[in-house]
Scaffold this motif. Structure first.
Motif, PDB file in Angstrom:
ATOM      1  N   MET A   1       0.841  -1.192   0.000  1.00 24.38           N
ATOM      2  CA  MET A   1       0.000   0.000   0.000  1.00 24.38           C
ATOM      3  C   MET A   1       0.881   1.247   0.000  1.00 24.38           C
ATOM      4  O   MET A   1       1.967   1.267   0.570  1.00 24.38           O
ATOM      5  N   ASP A  16       3.709   2.827  -7.326  1.00 23.45           N
ATOM      6  CA  ASP A  16       2.503   2.232  -6.756  1.00 23.45           C
ATOM      7  C   ASP A  16       1.259   2.738  -7.459  1.00 23.45           C
ATOM      8  O   ASP A  16       0.340   1.972  -7.775  1.00 23.45           O
ATOM      9  N   TRP A  20      -1.829   0.593  -9.973  1.00 16.66           N
ATOM     10  CA  TRP A  20      -3.294   0.615  -9.903  1.00 16.66           C
ATOM     11  C   TRP A  20      -3.893   1.188 -11.182  1.00 16.66           C
ATOM     12  O   TRP A  20      -4.969   0.755 -11.613  1.00 16.66           O
ATOM     13  N   PHE A 138       1.438  -6.980  -8.587  1.00 13.39           N
ATOM     14  CA  PHE A 138       1.160  -6.823  -7.157  1.00 13.39           C
ATOM     15  C   PHE A 138       1.839  -7.939  -6.368  1.00 13.39           C
ATOM     16  O   PHE A 138       1.241  -8.994  -6.118  1.00 13.39           O
ATOM     17  N   ASP A 140       2.722  -8.005  -3.212  1.00  9.89           N
ATOM     18  CA  ASP A 140       2.169  -8.180  -1.878  1.00  9.89           C
ATOM     19  C   ASP A 140       0.924  -9.065  -1.929  1.00  9.89           C
ATOM     20  O   ASP A 140       0.034  -8.866  -2.759  1.00  9.89           O
ATOM     21  N   LYS A 142      -1.777  -9.538  -0.013  1.00 15.27           N
ATOM     22  CA  LYS A 142      -3.103  -8.959   0.189  1.00 15.27           C
ATOM     23  C   LYS A 142      -3.495  -8.060  -0.975  1.00 15.27           C
ATOM     24  O   LYS A 142      -4.639  -8.072  -1.422  1.00 15.27           O
ATOM     25  N   GLU A 143      -2.542  -7.260  -1.459  1.00 15.63           N
ATOM     26  CA  GLU A 143      -2.839  -6.391  -2.600  1.00 15.63           C
ATOM     27  C   GLU A 143      -3.152  -7.227  -3.836  1.00 15.63           C
ATOM     28  O   GLU A 143      -4.038  -6.893  -4.623  1.00 15.63           O
ATOM     29  N   ARG A 144      -2.398  -8.335  -4.013  1.00 12.34           N
ATOM     30  CA  ARG A 144      -2.639  -9.172  -5.188  1.00 12.34           C
ATOM     31  C   ARG A 144      -4.026  -9.788  -5.144  1.00 12.34           C
ATOM     32  O   ARG A 144      -4.732  -9.858  -6.160  1.00 12.34           O
ATOM     33  N   LYS A 146      -6.674  -8.599  -3.733  1.00 12.65           N
ATOM     34  CA  LYS A 146      -7.646  -7.555  -4.042  1.00 12.65           C
ATOM     35  C   LYS A 146      -7.649  -7.229  -5.527  1.00 12.65           C
ATOM     36  O   LYS A 146      -8.707  -7.116  -6.156  1.00 12.65           O
ATOM     37  N   ALA A 147      -6.425  -7.110  -6.113  1.00 13.44           N
ATOM     38  CA  ALA A 147      -6.321  -6.764  -7.527  1.00 13.44           C
ATOM     39  C   ALA A 147      -6.895  -7.857  -8.415  1.00 13.44           C
ATOM     40  O   ALA A 147      -7.624  -7.583  -9.377  1.00 13.44           O
ATOM     41  N   THR A 338      -9.541 -11.380   1.686  1.00 12.04           N
ATOM     42  CA  THR A 338      -8.391 -11.556   2.562  1.00 12.04           C
ATOM     43  C   THR A 338      -8.794 -11.791   4.015  1.00 12.04           C
ATOM     44  O   THR A 338      -7.963 -12.176   4.835  1.00 12.04           O
TER      45      THR A 338
END
Length: 493
Positions: A1, A16, A20, A138, A140, A142-144, A146-147, A338
Protein backbone atom coordinates in the motif's frame (compact mmCIF):
# COMPACT_ATOMS: atom_id res chain seq x y z
CA UNK A 1 0.00 0.00 0.00
CA UNK A 2 1.18 3.53 -0.65
CA UNK A 3 2.41 5.38 2.43
CA UNK A 4 0.09 8.36 3.12
CA UNK A 5 3.16 10.45 3.76
CA UNK A 6 4.48 9.97 0.24
CA UNK A 7 3.60 12.06 -2.76
CA UNK A 8 3.58 11.02 -6.39
CA UNK A 9 6.94 12.78 -6.79
CA UNK A 10 8.37 9.94 -4.67
CA UNK A 11 9.46 7.18 -7.13
CA UNK A 12 8.02 4.41 -4.92
CA UNK A 13 4.66 6.16 -4.54
CA UNK A 14 4.57 6.95 -8.27
CA UNK A 15 5.27 3.31 -9.14
CA UNK A 16 2.50 2.23 -6.76
CA UNK A 17 0.05 4.62 -8.41
CA UNK A 18 0.99 3.32 -11.86
CA UNK A 19 0.30 -0.26 -10.74
CA UNK A 20 -3.29 0.61 -9.90
CA UNK A 21 -3.67 2.63 -13.10
CA UNK A 22 -2.37 -0.38 -15.03
CA UNK A 23 -4.92 -2.58 -13.25
CA UNK A 24 -7.73 -0.24 -14.31
CA UNK A 25 -6.59 -0.33 -17.94
CA UNK A 26 -6.17 -4.12 -18.02
CA UNK A 27 -9.52 -4.68 -16.30
CA UNK A 28 -11.32 -2.35 -18.73
CA UNK A 29 -9.93 -4.20 -21.73
CA UNK A 30 -10.81 -7.57 -20.22
CA UNK A 31 -14.31 -6.18 -19.67
CA UNK A 32 -14.53 -5.46 -23.42
CA UNK A 33 -13.18 -8.90 -24.36
CA UNK A 34 -15.77 -10.71 -22.24
CA UNK A 35 -18.48 -8.24 -23.26
CA UNK A 36 -18.14 -9.29 -26.88
CA UNK A 37 -19.34 -12.80 -26.05
CA UNK A 38 -22.80 -11.66 -24.95
CA UNK A 39 -23.24 -8.23 -26.49
CA UNK A 40 -24.44 -9.64 -29.82
CA UNK A 41 -27.39 -11.62 -28.40
CA UNK A 42 -29.98 -8.86 -28.49
CA UNK A 43 -28.73 -7.69 -31.92
CA UNK A 44 -29.05 -11.05 -33.70
CA UNK A 45 -32.45 -10.31 -35.35
CA UNK A 46 -31.10 -7.11 -36.93
CA UNK A 47 -27.89 -8.83 -38.05
CA UNK A 48 -29.89 -11.63 -39.64
CA UNK A 49 -32.10 -9.23 -41.59
CA UNK A 50 -29.32 -6.94 -42.82
CA UNK A 51 -26.71 -9.53 -43.75
CA UNK A 52 -29.03 -12.32 -44.90
CA UNK A 53 -28.13 -15.01 -42.37
CA UNK A 54 -30.07 -18.26 -42.25
CA UNK A 55 -31.51 -19.27 -38.88
CA UNK A 56 -28.88 -21.99 -38.43
CA UNK A 57 -26.03 -19.82 -39.69
CA UNK A 58 -26.88 -17.05 -37.25
CA UNK A 59 -25.66 -19.19 -34.36
CA UNK A 60 -22.12 -18.90 -35.69
CA UNK A 61 -22.04 -15.21 -34.76
CA UNK A 62 -21.73 -16.41 -31.16
CA UNK A 63 -20.25 -19.86 -31.67
CA UNK A 64 -17.26 -18.67 -33.70
CA UNK A 65 -16.07 -16.43 -30.86
CA UNK A 66 -16.59 -19.06 -28.16
CA UNK A 67 -14.99 -21.88 -30.13
CA UNK A 68 -11.84 -19.98 -31.00
CA UNK A 69 -11.44 -18.32 -27.60
CA UNK A 70 -11.97 -21.56 -25.68
CA UNK A 71 -9.79 -23.63 -27.97
CA UNK A 72 -6.75 -21.32 -28.03
CA UNK A 73 -6.69 -20.06 -24.45
CA UNK A 74 -4.23 -22.66 -23.19
CA UNK A 75 -1.84 -21.91 -26.03
CA UNK A 76 -2.26 -18.19 -25.40
CA UNK A 77 -1.44 -18.64 -21.73
CA UNK A 78 1.75 -20.56 -22.42
CA UNK A 79 2.90 -18.15 -25.14
CA UNK A 80 2.44 -15.29 -22.68
CA UNK A 81 4.64 -17.04 -20.12
CA UNK A 82 7.32 -17.78 -22.74
CA UNK A 83 7.33 -14.77 -25.05
CA UNK A 84 6.29 -12.01 -22.67
CA UNK A 85 2.97 -11.02 -21.17
CA UNK A 86 2.95 -7.43 -22.33
CA UNK A 87 3.95 -8.41 -25.85
CA UNK A 88 1.21 -11.01 -26.22
CA UNK A 89 -1.35 -8.69 -24.64
CA UNK A 90 -0.55 -5.94 -27.15
CA UNK A 91 -0.62 -8.41 -30.07
CA UNK A 92 -4.00 -9.74 -28.93
CA UNK A 93 -5.53 -6.29 -28.44
CA UNK A 94 -4.29 -5.11 -31.83
CA UNK A 95 -5.85 -8.16 -33.48
CA UNK A 96 -9.05 -7.56 -31.52
CA UNK A 97 -9.26 -3.94 -32.73
CA UNK A 98 -8.74 -4.93 -36.38
CA UNK A 99 -11.24 -7.79 -36.17
CA UNK A 100 -13.79 -5.51 -34.48
CA UNK A 101 -13.45 -2.90 -37.23
CA UNK A 102 -13.96 -5.54 -39.92
CA UNK A 103 -16.89 -7.08 -38.01
CA UNK A 104 -18.65 -3.72 -37.94
CA UNK A 105 -17.98 -3.27 -41.66
CA UNK A 106 -19.12 -6.81 -42.58
CA UNK A 107 -21.00 -7.08 -45.87
CA UNK A 108 -22.12 -10.69 -45.57
CA UNK A 109 -22.39 -13.70 -43.23
CA UNK A 110 -19.03 -15.20 -44.20
CA UNK A 111 -17.13 -12.00 -43.47
CA UNK A 112 -18.75 -11.51 -40.07
CA UNK A 113 -18.19 -15.13 -39.02
CA UNK A 114 -14.53 -15.00 -40.06
CA UNK A 115 -14.06 -11.78 -38.07
CA UNK A 116 -15.71 -13.31 -35.02
CA UNK A 117 -13.21 -16.19 -35.23
CA UNK A 118 -10.43 -13.58 -35.26
CA UNK A 119 -11.95 -11.80 -32.25
CA UNK A 120 -12.00 -15.10 -30.33
CA UNK A 121 -8.35 -15.74 -31.19
CA UNK A 122 -7.52 -12.23 -29.97
CA UNK A 123 -9.15 -12.92 -26.61
CA UNK A 124 -7.18 -16.17 -26.32
CA UNK A 125 -3.94 -14.21 -26.69
CA UNK A 126 -4.82 -11.17 -24.60
CA UNK A 127 -6.86 -12.53 -21.67
CA UNK A 128 -4.29 -14.85 -20.03
CA UNK A 129 -1.53 -12.32 -20.66
CA UNK A 130 -3.55 -9.63 -18.88
CA UNK A 131 -4.19 -11.91 -15.91
CA UNK A 132 -0.48 -12.75 -15.69
CA UNK A 133 0.40 -9.06 -15.70
CA UNK A 134 -2.04 -8.33 -12.88
CA UNK A 135 -0.68 -11.19 -10.76
CA UNK A 136 2.89 -9.93 -11.16
CA UNK A 137 2.18 -6.22 -10.79
CA UNK A 138 1.16 -6.82 -7.16
CA UNK A 139 3.83 -8.79 -5.25
CA UNK A 140 2.17 -8.18 -1.88
CA UNK A 141 -0.20 -11.07 -1.10
CA UNK A 142 -3.10 -8.96 0.19
CA UNK A 143 -2.84 -6.39 -2.60
CA UNK A 144 -2.64 -9.17 -5.19
CA UNK A 145 -5.77 -10.84 -3.84
CA UNK A 146 -7.65 -7.56 -4.04
CA UNK A 147 -6.32 -6.76 -7.53
CA UNK A 148 -7.09 -10.23 -8.89
CA UNK A 149 -10.57 -10.07 -7.38
CA UNK A 150 -11.23 -6.71 -9.02
CA UNK A 151 -9.89 -7.95 -12.36
CA UNK A 152 -11.96 -11.14 -12.30
CA UNK A 153 -15.06 -9.32 -11.12
CA UNK A 154 -14.86 -6.64 -13.80
CA UNK A 155 -14.41 -9.37 -16.42
CA UNK A 156 -17.56 -11.10 -15.19
CA UNK A 157 -19.37 -7.78 -15.23
CA UNK A 158 -18.57 -7.53 -18.96
CA UNK A 159 -20.55 -10.68 -19.67
CA UNK A 160 -23.37 -9.48 -17.45
CA UNK A 161 -23.78 -6.06 -19.04
CA UNK A 162 -23.66 -7.34 -22.63
CA UNK A 163 -27.46 -7.33 -23.08
CA UNK A 164 -27.80 -3.91 -21.40
CA UNK A 165 -25.19 -2.26 -23.57
CA UNK A 166 -26.49 -4.01 -26.67
CA UNK A 167 -30.02 -2.75 -26.05
CA UNK A 168 -28.81 0.82 -25.57
CA UNK A 169 -26.67 0.75 -28.73
CA UNK A 170 -29.48 -0.72 -30.83
CA UNK A 171 -31.87 1.94 -29.56
CA UNK A 172 -29.46 4.75 -30.47
CA UNK A 173 -27.79 3.40 -33.61
CA UNK A 174 -26.98 0.36 -35.76
CA UNK A 175 -25.80 -3.06 -34.58
CA UNK A 176 -22.45 -2.24 -36.25
CA UNK A 177 -21.55 0.04 -33.35
CA UNK A 178 -21.52 -2.99 -31.08
CA UNK A 179 -18.19 -3.75 -32.77
CA UNK A 180 -16.99 -0.24 -33.64
CA UNK A 181 -17.06 0.81 -29.98
CA UNK A 182 -14.17 -1.60 -29.31
CA UNK A 183 -11.75 0.35 -31.51
CA UNK A 184 -11.15 3.48 -29.38
CA UNK A 185 -11.03 1.41 -26.18
CA UNK A 186 -8.41 -0.91 -27.71
CA UNK A 187 -6.35 2.01 -29.02
CA UNK A 188 -6.35 3.76 -25.63
CA UNK A 189 -5.42 0.49 -23.91
CA UNK A 190 -2.43 -0.07 -26.20
CA UNK A 191 -1.08 3.42 -25.49
CA UNK A 192 -1.64 3.13 -21.72
CA UNK A 193 -0.12 -0.33 -21.32
CA UNK A 194 3.00 0.67 -23.25
CA UNK A 195 3.46 3.57 -20.83
CA UNK A 196 2.50 1.86 -17.58
CA UNK A 197 3.93 -1.66 -17.84
CA UNK A 198 7.27 -3.00 -19.05
CA UNK A 199 7.82 -6.50 -20.36
CA UNK A 200 7.82 -9.61 -18.19
CA UNK A 201 8.34 -13.24 -19.09
CA UNK A 202 8.84 -16.37 -17.05
CA UNK A 203 11.46 -17.95 -19.34
CA UNK A 204 14.16 -16.86 -21.71
CA UNK A 205 13.05 -16.18 -25.30
CA UNK A 206 14.95 -19.22 -26.60
CA UNK A 207 12.63 -21.45 -24.56
CA UNK A 208 9.85 -20.57 -26.98
CA UNK A 209 11.56 -22.65 -29.61
CA UNK A 210 11.12 -25.70 -27.40
CA UNK A 211 7.41 -25.11 -26.81
CA UNK A 212 5.29 -28.25 -27.10
CA UNK A 213 3.65 -27.30 -30.39
CA UNK A 214 2.21 -30.80 -30.84
CA UNK A 215 0.53 -30.57 -27.46
CA UNK A 216 -0.81 -27.12 -28.32
CA UNK A 217 -2.35 -28.47 -31.52
CA UNK A 218 -3.91 -31.44 -29.73
CA UNK A 219 -5.43 -29.51 -26.84
CA UNK A 220 -6.66 -26.68 -29.06
CA UNK A 221 -8.23 -29.01 -31.61
CA UNK A 222 -9.69 -31.15 -28.82
CA UNK A 223 -11.32 -28.22 -27.04
CA UNK A 224 -12.64 -26.74 -30.29
CA UNK A 225 -14.11 -30.09 -31.31
CA UNK A 226 -15.59 -30.73 -27.86
CA UNK A 227 -17.17 -27.27 -27.57
CA UNK A 228 -18.45 -27.52 -31.15
CA UNK A 229 -20.14 -30.82 -30.37
CA UNK A 230 -21.74 -29.42 -27.22
CA UNK A 231 -23.07 -26.42 -29.10
CA UNK A 232 -24.45 -28.64 -31.85
CA UNK A 233 -26.34 -30.59 -29.19
CA UNK A 234 -28.41 -27.48 -28.48
CA UNK A 235 -30.25 -27.94 -31.78
CA UNK A 236 -29.83 -31.65 -32.55
CA UNK A 237 -30.47 -34.96 -30.73
CA UNK A 238 -27.61 -36.27 -28.63
CA UNK A 239 -27.40 -39.32 -30.90
CA UNK A 240 -26.96 -37.29 -34.09
CA UNK A 241 -23.66 -37.70 -35.93
CA UNK A 242 -23.17 -33.91 -35.88
CA UNK A 243 -22.97 -34.20 -32.07
CA UNK A 244 -21.33 -37.59 -31.50
CA UNK A 245 -18.54 -37.23 -34.06
CA UNK A 246 -17.09 -33.94 -32.75
CA UNK A 247 -17.60 -34.99 -29.13
CA UNK A 248 -15.83 -38.28 -29.75
CA UNK A 249 -13.06 -36.61 -31.70
CA UNK A 250 -12.64 -33.96 -29.02
CA UNK A 251 -12.37 -36.51 -26.21
CA UNK A 252 -9.91 -38.60 -28.23
CA UNK A 253 -7.72 -35.58 -28.95
CA UNK A 254 -7.74 -34.54 -25.30
CA UNK A 255 -6.73 -38.06 -24.24
CA UNK A 256 -3.89 -37.95 -26.77
CA UNK A 257 -2.89 -34.60 -25.32
CA UNK A 258 -2.72 -36.08 -21.80
CA UNK A 259 -0.65 -39.00 -23.08
CA UNK A 260 1.72 -36.66 -24.90
CA UNK A 261 2.22 -34.48 -21.83
CA UNK A 262 3.64 -37.53 -20.03
CA UNK A 263 6.52 -37.73 -22.48
CA UNK A 264 7.00 -34.18 -23.83
CA UNK A 265 10.31 -32.57 -22.84
CA UNK A 266 8.66 -29.17 -22.44
CA UNK A 267 4.95 -29.88 -21.95
CA UNK A 268 2.38 -27.21 -22.71
CA UNK A 269 0.60 -28.03 -19.45
CA UNK A 270 2.78 -29.96 -16.98
CA UNK A 271 0.68 -32.73 -15.49
CA UNK A 272 1.71 -31.66 -11.98
CA UNK A 273 -0.35 -28.54 -12.68
CA UNK A 274 -3.45 -30.67 -12.11
CA UNK A 275 -2.28 -32.31 -8.89
CA UNK A 276 -3.39 -29.43 -6.69
CA UNK A 277 -6.78 -30.45 -5.32
CA UNK A 278 -8.04 -26.93 -4.69
CA UNK A 279 -7.08 -25.63 -8.12
CA UNK A 280 -8.67 -28.60 -9.89
CA UNK A 281 -11.81 -28.24 -7.77
CA UNK A 282 -11.90 -24.55 -8.66
CA UNK A 283 -11.85 -25.47 -12.35
CA UNK A 284 -14.64 -28.02 -11.89
CA UNK A 285 -16.94 -25.69 -9.93
CA UNK A 286 -16.24 -22.96 -12.49
CA UNK A 287 -17.63 -25.36 -15.08
CA UNK A 288 -20.77 -25.74 -12.95
CA UNK A 289 -21.16 -22.02 -12.44
CA UNK A 290 -20.57 -21.05 -16.09
CA UNK A 291 -23.08 -23.62 -17.34
CA UNK A 292 -25.81 -21.97 -15.26
CA UNK A 293 -24.65 -18.36 -15.73
CA UNK A 294 -24.54 -18.48 -19.56
CA UNK A 295 -27.82 -20.39 -19.77
CA UNK A 296 -29.62 -17.95 -17.49
CA UNK A 297 -28.89 -15.04 -19.82
CA UNK A 298 -29.82 -17.03 -22.92
CA UNK A 299 -33.16 -18.28 -21.59
CA UNK A 300 -34.16 -15.08 -19.82
CA UNK A 301 -33.56 -13.08 -23.01
CA UNK A 302 -35.99 -15.33 -24.87
CA UNK A 303 -38.40 -15.17 -21.93
CA UNK A 304 -38.39 -11.37 -22.04
CA UNK A 305 -38.73 -11.08 -25.82
CA UNK A 306 -40.93 -14.06 -26.73
CA UNK A 307 -43.14 -14.33 -23.67
CA UNK A 308 -43.45 -10.69 -22.58
CA UNK A 309 -42.60 -9.15 -25.99
CA UNK A 310 -39.98 -6.75 -24.69
CA UNK A 311 -38.16 -4.52 -27.17
CA UNK A 312 -34.35 -4.72 -27.45
CA UNK A 313 -33.97 -1.65 -25.25
CA UNK A 314 -36.38 -2.90 -22.60
CA UNK A 315 -34.68 -6.31 -22.61
CA UNK A 316 -31.35 -4.64 -22.02
CA UNK A 317 -32.71 -2.47 -19.21
CA UNK A 318 -34.27 -5.53 -17.59
CA UNK A 319 -30.73 -6.76 -16.92
CA UNK A 320 -29.60 -3.46 -15.39
CA UNK A 321 -30.39 -4.54 -11.78
CA UNK A 322 -28.28 -7.63 -12.39
CA UNK A 323 -25.34 -5.44 -13.37
CA UNK A 324 -25.77 -3.22 -10.30
CA UNK A 325 -26.07 -6.19 -7.94
CA UNK A 326 -23.07 -8.01 -9.39
CA UNK A 327 -21.03 -4.83 -9.01
CA UNK A 328 -22.00 -4.77 -5.34
CA UNK A 329 -20.98 -8.41 -5.00
CA UNK A 330 -17.61 -7.69 -6.60
CA UNK A 331 -17.02 -4.74 -4.29
CA UNK A 332 -17.86 -6.75 -1.20
CA UNK A 333 -15.78 -9.74 -2.31
CA UNK A 334 -12.67 -7.66 -2.98
CA UNK A 335 -12.78 -6.49 0.66
CA UNK A 336 -13.70 -9.84 2.21
CA UNK A 337 -11.40 -12.21 0.32
CA UNK A 338 -8.39 -11.56 2.56
CA UNK A 339 -10.52 -11.72 5.72
CA UNK A 340 -12.70 -14.79 5.27
CA UNK A 341 -10.73 -16.62 2.57
CA UNK A 342 -11.55 -17.94 -0.87
CA UNK A 343 -13.31 -21.09 0.37
CA UNK A 344 -15.92 -19.18 2.39
CA UNK A 345 -16.32 -16.59 -0.36
CA UNK A 346 -17.06 -19.19 -3.04
CA UNK A 347 -19.26 -21.25 -0.73
CA UNK A 348 -21.48 -18.28 0.08
CA UNK A 349 -21.48 -17.18 -3.55
CA UNK A 350 -22.71 -20.56 -4.78
CA UNK A 351 -25.41 -20.75 -2.11
CA UNK A 352 -26.74 -17.29 -2.97
CA UNK A 353 -26.62 -18.21 -6.67
CA UNK A 354 -28.55 -21.42 -6.03
CA UNK A 355 -31.25 -19.56 -4.09
CA UNK A 356 -31.48 -16.96 -6.85
CA UNK A 357 -31.85 -19.50 -9.65
CA UNK A 358 -34.40 -21.46 -7.63
CA UNK A 359 -36.37 -18.24 -7.06
CA UNK A 360 -36.51 -17.78 -10.84
CA UNK A 361 -38.39 -21.07 -11.14
CA UNK A 362 -41.39 -19.08 -9.95
CA UNK A 363 -41.71 -17.08 -13.19
CA UNK A 364 -44.94 -17.36 -15.17
CA UNK A 365 -46.20 -16.38 -18.59
CA UNK A 366 -48.20 -13.45 -17.25
CA UNK A 367 -46.27 -12.68 -14.09
CA UNK A 368 -44.68 -9.48 -12.82
CA UNK A 369 -41.03 -8.60 -13.43
CA UNK A 370 -40.78 -6.96 -10.01
CA UNK A 371 -42.12 -9.90 -8.01
CA UNK A 372 -41.14 -12.96 -10.06
CA UNK A 373 -37.90 -12.00 -11.83
CA UNK A 374 -36.11 -9.27 -9.89
CA UNK A 375 -35.58 -11.02 -6.50
CA UNK A 376 -33.99 -14.12 -8.01
CA UNK A 377 -31.96 -12.08 -10.48
CA UNK A 378 -30.48 -9.90 -7.73
CA UNK A 379 -29.56 -12.89 -5.53
CA UNK A 380 -27.89 -14.65 -8.46
CA UNK A 381 -26.01 -11.47 -9.33
CA UNK A 382 -24.63 -10.90 -5.83
CA UNK A 383 -23.59 -14.55 -5.63
CA UNK A 384 -21.91 -14.25 -9.02
CA UNK A 385 -19.91 -11.23 -7.88
CA UNK A 386 -18.61 -13.22 -4.91
CA UNK A 387 -17.79 -16.19 -7.13
CA UNK A 388 -15.85 -14.24 -9.75
CA UNK A 389 -13.43 -12.96 -7.14
CA UNK A 390 -13.09 -16.44 -5.63
CA UNK A 391 -12.47 -18.11 -9.00
CA UNK A 392 -9.78 -15.60 -9.91
CA UNK A 393 -7.83 -16.31 -6.71
CA UNK A 394 -8.43 -20.07 -6.52
CA UNK A 395 -7.31 -20.59 -10.13
CA UNK A 396 -3.75 -19.48 -9.23
CA UNK A 397 -3.60 -21.28 -5.88
CA UNK A 398 -0.17 -22.85 -5.55
CA UNK A 399 1.15 -21.83 -8.97
CA UNK A 400 4.54 -20.27 -9.61
CA UNK A 401 5.11 -17.19 -11.73
CA UNK A 402 6.09 -19.44 -14.64
CA UNK A 403 2.53 -20.79 -14.80
CA UNK A 404 0.58 -17.65 -13.87
CA UNK A 405 -0.78 -16.94 -17.35
CA UNK A 406 -1.30 -20.65 -18.04
CA UNK A 407 -3.46 -20.92 -14.90
CA UNK A 408 -5.58 -18.07 -16.21
CA UNK A 409 -5.84 -19.77 -19.59
CA UNK A 410 -7.04 -23.01 -18.04
CA UNK A 411 -9.59 -21.18 -15.91
CA UNK A 412 -10.96 -19.11 -18.76
CA UNK A 413 -11.08 -22.12 -21.09
CA UNK A 414 -13.13 -23.92 -18.44
CA UNK A 415 -15.53 -20.98 -18.38
CA UNK A 416 -15.98 -21.16 -22.16
CA UNK A 417 -16.53 -24.91 -22.10
CA UNK A 418 -18.91 -24.57 -19.16
CA UNK A 419 -20.96 -21.96 -21.00
CA UNK A 420 -21.18 -24.16 -24.07
CA UNK A 421 -22.10 -27.17 -21.93
CA UNK A 422 -24.85 -25.22 -20.21
CA UNK A 423 -26.34 -24.05 -23.50
CA UNK A 424 -26.05 -27.53 -24.98
CA UNK A 425 -27.70 -29.33 -22.07
CA UNK A 426 -29.94 -26.88 -20.22
CA UNK A 427 -31.15 -24.85 -23.21
CA UNK A 428 -31.85 -28.07 -25.12
CA UNK A 429 -33.81 -29.37 -22.14
CA UNK A 430 -35.84 -26.16 -22.02
CA UNK A 431 -36.60 -26.33 -25.74
CA UNK A 432 -37.65 -29.98 -25.65
CA UNK A 433 -39.79 -29.42 -22.57
CA UNK A 434 -41.51 -26.49 -24.27
CA UNK A 435 -42.07 -28.51 -27.46
CA UNK A 436 -43.61 -31.38 -25.51
CA UNK A 437 -45.91 -28.96 -23.68
CA UNK A 438 -47.14 -27.43 -26.95
CA UNK A 439 -47.90 -30.89 -28.29
CA UNK A 440 -50.28 -31.27 -25.36
CA UNK A 441 -52.10 -28.07 -26.25
CA UNK A 442 -50.22 -25.59 -24.05
CA UNK A 443 -49.85 -22.10 -25.53
CA UNK A 444 -46.51 -20.90 -26.83
CA UNK A 445 -45.85 -18.39 -24.03
CA UNK A 446 -46.77 -20.82 -21.26
CA UNK A 447 -44.76 -23.62 -22.89
CA UNK A 448 -41.65 -21.43 -23.26
CA UNK A 449 -41.95 -20.42 -19.63
CA UNK A 450 -42.37 -24.03 -18.50
CA UNK A 451 -39.24 -25.06 -20.39
CA UNK A 452 -37.26 -22.23 -18.82
CA UNK A 453 -38.47 -23.19 -15.35
CA UNK A 454 -37.46 -26.83 -15.89
CA UNK A 455 -33.96 -25.77 -16.90
CA UNK A 456 -33.63 -23.44 -13.91
CA UNK A 457 -34.57 -26.22 -11.49
CA UNK A 458 -31.65 -28.26 -12.73
CA UNK A 459 -29.48 -25.14 -12.70
CA UNK A 460 -30.23 -24.61 -9.00
CA UNK A 461 -29.16 -28.19 -8.27
CA UNK A 462 -25.92 -27.67 -10.20
CA UNK A 463 -25.17 -24.59 -8.09
CA UNK A 464 -25.77 -26.57 -4.89
CA UNK A 465 -23.37 -29.25 -6.15
CA UNK A 466 -20.80 -26.50 -6.68
CA UNK A 467 -21.29 -25.20 -3.13
CA UNK A 468 -20.90 -28.67 -1.61
CA UNK A 469 -17.78 -29.33 -3.69
CA UNK A 470 -16.19 -26.11 -2.45
CA UNK A 471 -16.90 -26.85 1.21
CA UNK A 472 -15.74 -30.48 1.02
CA UNK A 473 -12.76 -30.35 -1.36
CA UNK A 474 -11.13 -26.94 -0.97
CA UNK A 475 -8.03 -26.67 1.14
CA UNK A 476 -7.35 -23.49 3.04
CA UNK A 477 -6.60 -21.12 0.15
CA UNK A 478 -4.03 -18.48 0.86
CA UNK A 479 -4.05 -15.41 -1.35
CA UNK A 480 -0.30 -15.54 -1.88
CA UNK A 481 1.12 -16.67 -5.22
CA UNK A 482 4.89 -17.27 -5.28
CA UNK A 483 6.35 -14.70 -7.65
CA UNK A 484 9.88 -15.12 -9.01
CA UNK A 485 9.51 -12.86 -12.04
CA UNK A 486 8.53 -9.23 -11.75
CA UNK A 487 6.89 -6.74 -14.05
CA UNK A 488 9.14 -3.73 -14.34
CA UNK A 489 7.53 -0.33 -14.06
CA UNK A 490 8.98 2.56 -16.05
CA UNK A 491 11.07 5.00 -14.09
CA UNK A 492 9.26 8.24 -13.23
CA UNK A 493 9.65 10.91 -15.85
Amino acid sequence: MTDPGRTLTDPIAAADARRWKALCVLALMQFMLVLDITVVNVALPQIRTELGFSQAGLAWVIDAYVLMAGGLLLLGGRLSDLLGRRRMFLVGITLFAVASALSGAATGPGMLIACRFAQGAAEALAAPAAFGLVALLFPDAKERAKAIGIFGGVAGLGGTLGPVISGLILHASSWRWIFFINIPVAAATIVAVRRLVDESRAMAPRAAGRTDVGGAVLVTAGLVSLVYGLIQAASRPWGASQVLVPLGAGLALLLLFVAREHTAANPLVPLHFFTNRTRVTANVVTLCFASVFFTLFFLMTFYFQQVHHYTALRTGLAYLPFGIAISAGIGVSSKLVTRIGVKALLGVGFVLGAIGVFALTGISAHGSYLTEVLPGMVLMAVGSGLCFCGFANASVHGVTSEDASLASGVQTAVQQVGGALGLAVLATLALRHATAAMRHGVGSAAATTAGTVAAFRIGAVIMIVGAVSVWLLFERVTTEVPVRAEVALPAPV
